[in-house]
Design an enzyme around this catalytic site. Structure first.
Site, PDB file in Angstrom:
ATOM      1  CB  CYS A   1      -2.852   3.064  -2.809  1.00 30.43           C
ATOM      2  SG  CYS A   1      -1.909   1.608  -3.343  1.00 30.43           S
TER       3      CYS A   1
ATOM      4  CG  HIS B   1      -1.714   1.279   1.358  1.00 29.73           C
ATOM      5  ND1 HIS B   1      -2.637   1.674   0.409  1.00 29.73           N
ATOM      6  CD2 HIS B   1      -1.704   2.254   2.315  1.00 29.73           C
ATOM      7  CE1 HIS B   1      -3.173   2.821   0.782  1.00 29.73           C
ATOM      8  NE2 HIS B   1      -2.618   3.194   1.950  1.00 29.73           N
TER       9      HIS B   1
ATOM     10  CG  ASP C   1      -3.180   6.117   3.935  1.00 27.82           C
ATOM     11  OD1 ASP C   1      -3.393   5.718   2.768  1.00 27.82           O
ATOM     12  OD2 ASP C   1      -3.054   5.367   4.908  1.00 27.82           O
TER      13      ASP C   1
END
EC number: 3.4.22.-
Length: 1050
Positions: free
Chosen positions: A992, A860, A939
């Site tokens: 992501c 991620h 994020d």
């Protein structure tokens, strides 16, 4: 009456039936006058024996016959119970007994009687005596007739109830044709002691005559309603079986009785008054005496049961046994009476064994008894077993049960004729068929009783009764569905007796077949399992539960049974598909789970699978014939059912050759017999060389022949954002499929290009991660970050910013392989810093305002931005004039309010976060720009442990400060806070990395200048930017690739 002996007259006879009571002198004189006046008529010659007093005629019947009127007549004059005089006749071996029934229905008295009485049964009693002036000299004793039947419960089929008495068709005459228009008659009754003789029978006196029936005159018209359509001859085979029977056909339209040779016995007749019959015929109560029996047309085995006084509803005799018994009875000159039924040209064959009576239940008896009054049934309820033996009575309830059954199994005439004829002909070659009926089952004695709804009862049907039957036709059909036992019990016997039984075929078609599983058979030539190649020993059978593959390896025959619950995928590759393989036969492919290999090894009894290699999971079947579309669809249906049962939903979708080939392409010819025997020879794949196989599959390798290369590709170009992109793909006429680059890795660009140092190379493999659903790799991340800072960021922002490589944080946090450190006194932070200390040897990060650190944890991506690392606390400054619009735009995003562009700076104020919000809401309060040392965590998924990341970065800054500035400074939560502002979030699990790049790009376009809390970045960029970001990066790389190619070529 006196006994007289008259010569036989071929065309005229008369029977006078009188009651067993005293007759007046006027009655006797009238009878004598009638006999004297007509010398051609039949005269009674033998005295009648005494009948049991318990059995009576229920109405006085006088059976007369004239030369021209050959129909039944009933005498209504005698209303009292009169016992008639016995009459006997002498036996004559050369003559047959002939009984002609004279019709008086066309007289005034007969018409009146027909109008007054309902259609009920005529009742005969033991006391009734039937005599004929044409009887030969044989003395027939105790001509027994059936018991009195209750009128309401009796069947209409009179002629069907006495198979041993044959009635000649009288429908050929005008009077007979008129009978059809009249209402049908109900069933007649015969008593066990009533006996009847005819000159058609031989004069031998052996046994007792039986199965005589009194016909109700106003209903007797139905006797020949169907008879006009049937044959008038007696079965030839029946005459052969009964050696002493003299069957003769009357040429006129009279009614004849065929009686076997019997011993001389008394022929008695008696009658009761007509009023008594009328009263009983209207009676609606069901009463049955043990001495009564209803006559039903059944086989000889049933007659033998009736003779033995056993209920017909309780058992069925064996067919073979019945035939043997019949022959024995005929050899012993057993008396048998046959009633020729003049309906539909059907005559009874004594050898027919397939006529079965059934066993009705009590509940069915009550339900069916209402139809009995509309049915005309003939029954041979009695039959003599040997010479001199007399028939015995049977329970009347048995007959009533049989009568009620016939209404359920009755169908229309077309169905009956179509079904019955082939069955009868199958049992009696050369014989004529009997009366048509629908044979539901064919059973034997050993099979036990069968249900009544499928009994094979031969019957007559009137027009009125036909309507009732048609209404209940659907009920009869539904009744058949409720009796699977009948079909089971009778299917074996019927298959032995009948070459073709359409009834059984119809019943079997009605029966549900939901128990049958889907099954598919393929003829195959070879099977390949791991190293084994087997030859076919049959067909492969595919069902929902198993796959059976019979084959032979060397001398061992094996039947492999594969449990379908262990199937993972399957494939069916036709010869016309995947022309690269050049197959001549279709291939059926099964992929089983690895945990099932042990079971396969046990079944094969082979040590080849002891290693349980990957190749053993694949089963290949080379089919012999092309696969039809129907078989292919059925195979998919079976696999769909298996996938539902096993839960493997992917099993319902077949694998194509292209999809399945990568599963076993790396197997060598030694590991897989399919590769060795099939692919190598058929597909020309180099054995054991996976790369060459793959090149052959993708048609990438150069042609091996000398023919001109056929173009297998085409150029595609696309314009987007003013840039052109060029790609190569297969021809449109080729099969479109996903193609992965399997050739050599090609470097597309180096960025920044030479002579700039530190260029990053991007290859064609890196472009694959830009496909939708793929994770961005570190090369794409680093390339685009470099591109942003060199191409998109302003010079001022470039001087204030630094971007670490995506490998920086991974190197910082990686575990040391060498446990022994040069300096064991180093702390963990110092050790981590030592790993990346060279990354900043040419740069001082504490001179920068923004340091971007890409972080990848657990696949991620997210971004950490170290802001103002050189500050020890927050500082508030006036907005610079150059960034006033940018700062105001940022504040409008933070507070969701608009601020005037000409807002002027005011004096410096130290405000808290709460005060800052209040001053922002008040337009008159001057604003300041806050510079706060912090670590921003941007994020898009918030799936990472940001606290560890922040702590690692603080420790790195602390050690880096000591290295660069040679002083100690503590970076804690108070002076280096961590912030997680609200940013646009991803809506899938693969974007992501794209969001990380967009965060940096948006930061360079619209940098954060005011770090006053809270920081709102939800509307930092629109979502559609993310949707096109992958394609934009791809086009950028291809554009740079073309530029660098042009530069290198020039």
């Amino acid at each position: 009456m006196d006994k007289r002996k008259l010569g036989r007259r071929p065309s005229s006879s008369e029977i006078i039936t009188e009651g067993k009571r005293k007759k007046s002198s006027s009655d006797l004189s009238e009878i004598r006058k009638m006999l004297n006046a007509k010398p051609e008529d039949v005269h009674v010659q033998s005295p009648l024996s005494k009948f049991r007093s318990s059995e009576r005629w229920t109405l006085p019947l006088q059976w007369e016959r004239s030369l021209r009127n050959k129909v039944i007549s009933l005498d209504h004059k005698n209303k009292k119970h009169i016992r008639g005089c016995p009459v006997t006749s002498k036996s004559s071996p050369e003559r047959q007994l002939k009984v002609m029934l004279t019709n008086v229905l066309w007289t005034d008295l007969g018409r009146k009687f027909r109008k007054t009485l309902p259609r009920n049964d005529a009742n005969l009693c033991d006391a009734n005596k039937v005599q004929s002036d044409s009887l030969p000299s044989t003395s027939v004793d105790s001509l027994e007739t059936c018991q009195k039947l209750e009128p309401l419960r009796q069947s209409l089929n009179l002629s069907e109830r006495i198979p041993r008495v044959i009635l000649t068709n009288v429908l050929g005459t005008e009077l007979g044709r008129k009978y059809i228009r009249t209402p049908p008659v109900t069933e007649g009754s015969l008593s066990d002691t009533d006996n009847l003789q005819s000159e058609q029978l031989s004069s031998s006196s052996d046994g007792s005559l039986e199965s005589y029936q009194n016909l109700n005159p106003h209903k007797s018209c139905y006797l020949s309603e169907r008879g006009s359509q049937r044959s008038k001859t007696v079965d030839d085979n029946s005459a052969k079986q009964t050696a002493h029977n003299k069957e003769k056909r009357r040429k006129d339209d009279g009614i004849s009785l065929l009686i076997s040779d019997t011993q001389p016995e008394d022929l008695n007749s008696g009658s009761r008054g007509c009023d008594h019959l009328e009263q009983e015929s209207r009676n609606k109560d069901v009463k049955y005496s043990d001495s009564k029996v209803e006559l039903t047309l059944i086989s000889r085995k049933t007659k033998r049961r009736l003779r033995n006084n056993l209920p017909d509803s309780q058992y069925c005799t064996s067919l073979d046994k019945s035939t043997e018994q019949t022959k024995k009875q005929e050899d012993d000159s057993t008396i048998s009476t046959e009633f020729e039924k003049p309906s539909e040209n059907y005559h009874q064959d004594p050898k027919l064994p397939e006529e079965i009576t059934t066993k009705p239940t009590k509940s069915d008896f009550t339900k069916l008894s209402s139809l009995n009054s509309q049915e005309l049934t003939l029954s041979n309820a009695t039959k003599s077993a040997s010479a001199g033996s007399t028939t015995e009575t049977v329970e009347n309830s048995n007959s009533i049960d049989i009568v009620g059954i016939s209404s359920l199994v009755e169908k229309d005439e077309n169905e009956l004729n179509t079904i019955e004829k082939p069955i009868l002909r199958g049992h009696n070659e050369g014989n004529q068929s009997l009366i048509s009926a629908e044979p539901i089952v064919v059973s034997s004695d050993e099979e036990g009783p069968v249900e009544h709804k499928s009994s094979e009862i031969l019957k007559l049907q009137s027009k009125q009764d036909r309507e009732t039957t048609n209404e209940n036709e659907s009920t009869s059909e539904s009744a058949l569905l409720e009796l699977p036992l009948i079909t089971c019990e009778s299917v074996q016997m019927s298959s032995e007796l009948c070459p073709y039984n359409p009834v059984m075929e119809n019943i079997s078609s009605i029966m549900p077949s939901n128990e049958m599983d889907l099954q598919l058979d393929f003829i195959f030539t070879s099977v390949y399992i791991g190293k084994i190649k087997g030859a076919s020993k049959g067909c492969v059978t595919i069902t929902k539960k198993y796959i059976k593959i019979p084959f032979q390896v060397s001398l061992n025959e094996i039947s492999l049974l594969v449990d379908t619950t262990h199937l993972k995928r399957f494939g069916l590759w036709k010869s016309k598909d995947d022309n690269h393989s050049k197959r001549s036969h279709a291939i059926l492919f099964f992929w089983v789970s690895s945990d099932y290999l042990q079971e396969i090894q046990t079944q094969l009894e082979h040590s080849v699978l002891s290693q349980q290699s990957k190749s053993s999971e694949f089963i290949f079947l080379e089919l012999h014939n092309p696969v039809s579309q129907r078989e292919e669809l059925k195979l998919k249906d079976i696999m769909t059912e298996i996938s539902i049962i096993s839960g493997e939903l992917e099993l319902s979708y077949p694998l194509s050759w292209v999809q399945a080939f990568p599963l076993f392409q790396n197997l060598s010819s030694k590991e897989s017999s399919f590769i060795h025997y099939y692919c190598v020879s058929t597909c020309s794949f180099p054995a054991g060389v996976a790369v060459a196989e793959e090149m052959k599959l993708k048609s990438v390798s150069q042609p091996s022949n000398t023919d001109a290369a056929k173009p297998t590709y085409t150029f595609l170009q696309k314009q987007s954002s003013g840039c052109y992109s060029l790609s190569i793909t297969s021809n449109p006429d080729e099969e479109w499929r996903e193609v992965r680059h399997t050739g050599l890795v090609q470097k597309l660009i180096v960025y920044p290009p030479p002579p700039t140092k530190g260029g990053l190379g991007v290859t064609n493999e890196d472009l694959e991660c830009l496909e939708e659903g793929e994770f961005l790799n570190d090369v794409i991340i680093d390339f685009y970050l470099k591109y942003l800072i060199l191409e998109k960021a302003s010079d001022e922002l470039v001087e204030r910013s630094h971007i670490f490589s995506s490998f920086f944080y991974k190197c910082l946090t990686r575990k040391e392989n060498n446990l022994t450190e040069d300096n064991p006194n180093l702390s963990m932070a110092q050790r981590r810093h030592k790993r990346v200390r060279t990354w900043t040897r040419h740069i001082n990060i504490f001179n920068k305002d923004y340091i971007f650190v890409p972080v990848n944890e657990s696949s991620h991506w997210y971004l950490a931005v170290i802001c103002f690392p050189w500050l020890e606390e927050a500082v508030y400054e006036d907005f610079p004039q150059t960034v006033s619009q940018q700062s105001q735009a940022q504040q409008s995003q933070n507070d969701n309010k608009t601020i005037d562009n000409d807002l002027r700076t005011t004096s410096t104020l130290s405000l808290s976060a709460e005060d800052s919000q209040s001053t922002e809401s008040n337009m008159s309060v001057p604003k300041k720009m806050c510079k706060r040392p912090c670590i921003l965590i941007l994020d898009s998924l918030k799936a990472a442990s940001v606290q560890n990341t922040v702590q690692n970065l603080r420790e790195y800054l602390e050690v880096e400060w000591e290295v660069k500035l040679k002083t100690h400074r503590q970076f804690s939560k108070t002076n280096m806070v961590d912030l997680c502002p609200k940013v646009p979030k991803q809506d899938n699990s693969s974007d992501c990395g794209v969001y990380l790049l967009q965060y940096v790009e948006s930061f360079f376009k619209d940098p954060i200048v005011n770090f006053e809390l809270p920081i709102h970045l939800e509307k930092w960029f629109p979502r559609h930017v993310i949707k096109t970001k992958r394609e934009d990066i791809r086009e950028l790389i291809l554009k740079l690739h073309l530029q660098q190619q042009k530069g290198s070529s020039s």
